[in-house]
Design a protein around this motif. Structure first.
Motif, PDB file in Angstrom:
ATOM      1  N   ALA A 134       0.866  -1.184   0.000  1.00 27.43           N
ATOM      2  CA  ALA A 134       0.000   0.000   0.000  1.00 27.43           C
ATOM      3  C   ALA A 134       0.901   1.231   0.000  1.00 27.43           C
ATOM      4  O   ALA A 134       1.171   1.823   1.041  1.00 27.43           O
ATOM      5  N   PRO A 135       1.390   1.624  -1.167  1.00 31.66           N
ATOM      6  CA  PRO A 135       2.387   2.700  -1.210  1.00 31.66           C
ATOM      7  C   PRO A 135       1.791   4.090  -1.034  1.00 31.66           C
ATOM      8  O   PRO A 135       0.613   4.314  -1.285  1.00 31.66           O
ATOM      9  N   ASP A 136       2.636   4.982  -0.582  1.00 26.57           N
ATOM     10  CA  ASP A 136       2.345   6.415  -0.565  1.00 26.57           C
ATOM     11  C   ASP A 136       3.471   7.052  -1.367  1.00 26.57           C
ATOM     12  O   ASP A 136       4.522   7.372  -0.818  1.00 26.57           O
ATOM     13  N   PRO A 137       3.301   7.213  -2.684  1.00 24.44           N
ATOM     14  CA  PRO A 137       4.414   7.620  -3.545  1.00 24.44           C
ATOM     15  C   PRO A 137       5.102   8.906  -3.119  1.00 24.44           C
ATOM     16  O   PRO A 137       6.307   9.055  -3.321  1.00 24.44           O
ATOM     17  N   VAL A 138       4.371   9.844  -2.539  1.00 21.94           N
ATOM     18  CA  VAL A 138       4.983  11.109  -2.125  1.00 21.94           C
ATOM     19  C   VAL A 138       5.823  10.913  -0.867  1.00 21.94           C
ATOM     20  O   VAL A 138       7.000  11.282  -0.802  1.00 21.94           O
ATOM     21  N   ALA A 139       5.238  10.303   0.148  1.00 21.81           N
ATOM     22  CA  ALA A 139       5.944  10.137   1.422  1.00 21.81           C
ATOM     23  C   ALA A 139       7.058   9.102   1.326  1.00 21.81           C
ATOM     24  O   ALA A 139       8.121   9.272   1.947  1.00 21.81           O
ATOM     25  N   ASP A 140       6.854   8.038   0.552  1.00 21.69           N
ATOM     26  CA  ASP A 140       7.806   6.932   0.543  1.00 21.69           C
ATOM     27  C   ASP A 140       9.176   7.332   0.018  1.00 21.69           C
ATOM     28  O   ASP A 140      10.190   6.753   0.425  1.00 21.69           O
ATOM     29  N   THR A 141       9.235   8.288  -0.884  1.00 25.12           N
ATOM     30  CA  THR A 141      10.534   8.706  -1.404  1.00 25.12           C
ATOM     31  C   THR A 141      11.361   9.444  -0.364  1.00 25.12           C
ATOM     32  O   THR A 141      12.566   9.607  -0.534  1.00 25.12           O
ATOM     33  N   ARG A 142      10.735   9.873   0.727  1.00 25.47           N
ATOM     34  CA  ARG A 142      11.454  10.598   1.782  1.00 25.47           C
ATOM     35  C   ARG A 142      11.783   9.716   2.988  1.00 25.47           C
ATOM     36  O   ARG A 142      12.370  10.190   3.954  1.00 25.47           O
ATOM     37  N   ILE A 143      11.402   8.450   2.943  1.00 30.13           N
ATOM     38  CA  ILE A 143      11.599   7.556   4.081  1.00 30.13           C
ATOM     39  C   ILE A 143      12.652   6.508   3.730  1.00 30.13           C
ATOM     40  O   ILE A 143      12.540   5.823   2.718  1.00 30.13           O
ATOM     41  N   ASN A 144      13.668   6.380   4.553  1.00 33.74           N
ATOM     42  CA  ASN A 144      14.672   5.335   4.408  1.00 33.74           C
ATOM     43  C   ASN A 144      14.362   4.247   5.435  1.00 33.74           C
ATOM     44  O   ASN A 144      14.697   4.377   6.619  1.00 33.74           O
ATOM     45  N   ALA A 145      13.695   3.198   4.980  1.00 34.61           N
ATOM     46  CA  ALA A 145      13.255   2.137   5.900  1.00 34.61           C
ATOM     47  C   ALA A 145      14.441   1.426   6.536  1.00 34.61           C
ATOM     48  O   ALA A 145      14.368   1.004   7.697  1.00 34.61           O
ATOM     49  N   CYS A 146      15.538   1.278   5.799  1.00 30.03           N
ATOM     50  CA  CYS A 146      16.724   0.629   6.373  1.00 30.03           C
ATOM     51  C   CYS A 146      17.258   1.428   7.555  1.00 30.03           C
ATOM     52  O   CYS A 146      17.498   0.885   8.632  1.00 30.03           O
ATOM     53  N   ASP A 147      17.462   2.715   7.339  1.00 28.60           N
ATOM     54  CA  ASP A 147      18.015   3.549   8.404  1.00 28.60           C
ATOM     55  C   ASP A 147      17.064   3.665   9.587  1.00 28.60           C
ATOM     56  O   ASP A 147      17.497   3.659  10.751  1.00 28.60           O
ATOM     57  N   ARG A 148      15.779   3.782   9.301  1.00 19.41           N
ATOM     58  CA  ARG A 148      14.811   3.947  10.391  1.00 19.41           C
ATOM     59  C   ARG A 148      14.752   2.696  11.267  1.00 19.41           C
ATOM     60  O   ARG A 148      14.725   2.796  12.505  1.00 19.41           O
ATOM     61  N   THR A 149      14.710   1.524  10.662  1.00 25.80           N
ATOM     62  CA  THR A 149      14.631   0.293  11.452  1.00 25.80           C
ATOM     63  C   THR A 149      15.947   0.012  12.171  1.00 25.80           C
ATOM     64  O   THR A 149      15.947  -0.466  13.306  1.00 25.80           O
ATOM     65  N   LEU A 150      17.066   0.338  11.531  1.00 23.19           N
ATOM     66  CA  LEU A 150      18.373   0.187  12.186  1.00 23.19           C
ATOM     67  C   LEU A 150      18.476   1.113  13.387  1.00 23.19           C
ATOM     68  O   LEU A 150      18.911   0.711  14.478  1.00 23.19           O
ATOM     69  N   GLY A 151      18.041   2.366  13.217  1.00 21.58           N
ATOM     70  CA  GLY A 151      18.143   3.344  14.286  1.00 21.58           C
ATOM     71  C   GLY A 151      17.278   3.035  15.485  1.00 21.58           C
ATOM     72  O   GLY A 151      17.610   3.419  16.620  1.00 21.58           O
ATOM     73  N   ALA A 152      16.169   2.325  15.264  1.00 19.30           N
ATOM     74  CA  ALA A 152      15.260   1.997  16.362  1.00 19.30           C
ATOM     75  C   ALA A 152      15.615   0.686  17.050  1.00 19.30           C
ATOM     76  O   ALA A 152      14.934   0.286  18.001  1.00 19.30           O
ATOM     77  N   SER A 153      16.682   0.036  16.619  1.00 18.47           N
ATOM     78  CA  SER A 153      17.020  -1.277  17.185  1.00 18.47           C
ATOM     79  C   SER A 153      18.521  -1.376  17.452  1.00 18.47           C
ATOM     80  O   SER A 153      18.994  -0.963  18.508  1.00 18.47           O
ATOM     81  N   TYR A 154      19.276  -1.893  16.505  1.00 21.36           N
ATOM     82  CA  TYR A 154      20.708  -2.102  16.723  1.00 21.36           C
ATOM     83  C   TYR A 154      21.451  -0.803  17.054  1.00 21.36           C
ATOM     84  O   TYR A 154      22.214  -0.733  18.024  1.00 21.36           O
ATOM     85  N   ALA A 155      21.260   0.228  16.232  1.00 18.35           N
ATOM     86  CA  ALA A 155      22.016   1.469  16.426  1.00 18.35           C
ATOM     87  C   ALA A 155      21.650   2.183  17.712  1.00 18.35           C
ATOM     88  O   ALA A 155      22.420   3.010  18.207  1.00 18.35           O
ATOM     89  N   ARG A 156      20.497   1.864  18.271  1.00 17.84           N
ATOM     90  CA  ARG A 156      20.106   2.446  19.556  1.00 17.84           C
ATOM     91  C   ARG A 156      20.891   1.836  20.703  1.00 17.84           C
ATOM     92  O   ARG A 156      21.229   2.515  21.681  1.00 17.84           O
ATOM     93  N   VAL A 157      21.224   0.551  20.571  1.00 15.74           N
ATOM     94  CA  VAL A 157      21.835  -0.199  21.676  1.00 15.74           C
ATOM     95  C   VAL A 157      23.354  -0.263  21.585  1.00 15.74           C
ATOM     96  O   VAL A 157      24.051  -0.230  22.602  1.00 15.74           O
ATOM     97  N   ASP A 158      23.877  -0.364  20.371  1.00 19.44           N
ATOM     98  CA  ASP A 158      25.314  -0.600  20.199  1.00 19.44           C
ATOM     99  C   ASP A 158      26.195   0.413  20.923  1.00 19.44           C
ATOM    100  O   ASP A 158      27.153   0.019  21.604  1.00 19.44           O
ATOM    101  N   PRO A 159      25.950   1.725  20.836  1.00 16.24           N
ATOM    102  CA  PRO A 159      26.832   2.653  21.562  1.00 16.24           C
ATOM    103  C   PRO A 159      26.738   2.517  23.079  1.00 16.24           C
ATOM    104  O   PRO A 159      27.719   2.765  23.785  1.00 16.24           O
TER     105      PRO A 159
END
Length: 318
Positions: free
Chosen positions: A126-151
């Protein structure tokens, strides 16, 4: 050197008992990196949805990809259709039958898998063509999990302790698959250039498939320009689990406890149950594990710097 332990810190290096536990922990992650069992969709699909949810993203369509090659091609075509192509999926549906794509017989399984995977994404995303081009799903999911804990984990360990975890055992078995895939499928310098392997596949069958999907050469060419950048939307999962080994060693061997471990556990489970993931805001392709892993010397195979030869059931090989 004195060794101190608490839930918030570990200093002074490892004890002999901890080194033995670390060896067992390394074997656990090496087994995960060398898995050849089929992807369990019933397991990975809810995990990926949870990974997106804790990053504040909407629920994606989660679809299995039979190999890294199918993931790269189907993921790129789906991304282009859903986010860049005016009219979206309606412009390309119905998709052509796989048997109508002109290619050599050896590539037919890959063609069938890409058409099937692409069709499943277009039917469920269910795409949102306007919003989706501004969202990096890789970075967002990494930042909310591994990258939050590693430091936080790094701050909890002094240098001798962190060095003992990260350097006691050979990390190559935990990263070899990712090395093989990147060497074969990603430009060495990260440029938007097809590797020799990827160009061979584009010429052999991908271009014909894309032209049939888009029904014209111009749109197909635009989509194909982005195939070389597949890795920008991908997380390696179990194909590169060295850093997960280090983080979980602090947690499981040294009993370190920091904020965010519950969110990290979702990331860890995703990496345990899949290799590469191609992640866009509206969909995620979870890549199958290889069907066989062979020592390169025995296989007389020289492409790339990985130690092993990886094959998937659809014929993709790195």
């Amino acid at each position: 050197m004195e060794k101190t332990r608490s839930p918030s810190s570990a200093t002074g290096g490892l004890t002999e008992a901890e080194r033995q536990q670390l060896a067992q922990h390394h074997r656990l992650w090496a087994e995960r990196a060398a898995r050849t069992n089929p992807l369990e969709r019933a397991v990975i699909e809810p995990l990926v949805r949870q990974l997106y949810a804790q990053a504040g993203l909407r629920e994606p369509a989660v679809v299995a990809a039979s190999s890294p090659g199918v993931m790269a091609v189907a993921g790129t075509l789906a991304r282009f259709i859903l986010e860049d192509l005016p009219g979206g999926a309606a412009r390309v549906l119905p998709l052509p039958a796989a048997d109508t794509i002109v290619c050599d017989a050896q590539y037919r399984p890959l063609v069938r898998e890409v058409i099937g995977t692409l069709g499943e994404v277009l039917a469920n995303a269910a795409p949102d063509p306007v919003a989706d081009t501004r969202i990096n799903a890789c970075d967002r999911t990494l930042g909310a999990s591994y990258a939050r804990v590693d430091p936080l984990i790094a701050d909890a360990l002094d240098r001798p302790t962190y060095t003992a975890i990260s350097r006691t055992f050979d990390h190559a078995p935990l990263q070899d698959m990712a090395s093989a895939i990147k060497d074969a499928m990603k430009d060495d310098f990260g440029n938007s250039v097809l590797t020799e392997l990827m160009r061979g596949h584009v010429d052999a069958w991908v271009r014909a498939l894309a032209t049939a999907v888009f029904k014209n050469d111009a749109a197909a060419d635009k989509a194909l320009e982005q195939v070389c950048d597949w890795w920008m939307s991908a997380q390696p999962g179990a194909a590169d689990c060295y850093w997960d080994f280090c983080l979980t060693a602090a947690r499981d061997v040294l009993d370190i406890r920091v904020d965010g471990l519950a969110q990290y556990a979702v990331w860890e489970a995703c990496n345990t149950h899949s290799v590469y993931r191609y992640m866009r805001p509206s969909f995620c392709l979870a890549c199958e594990f290889p069907s066989s892993i062979t020592d390169k010397q025995a296989a007389s195979y020289t492409l790339g710097t990985g130690q092993n030869l990886y094959r998937w059931n659809d014929g993709w090989t790195v």
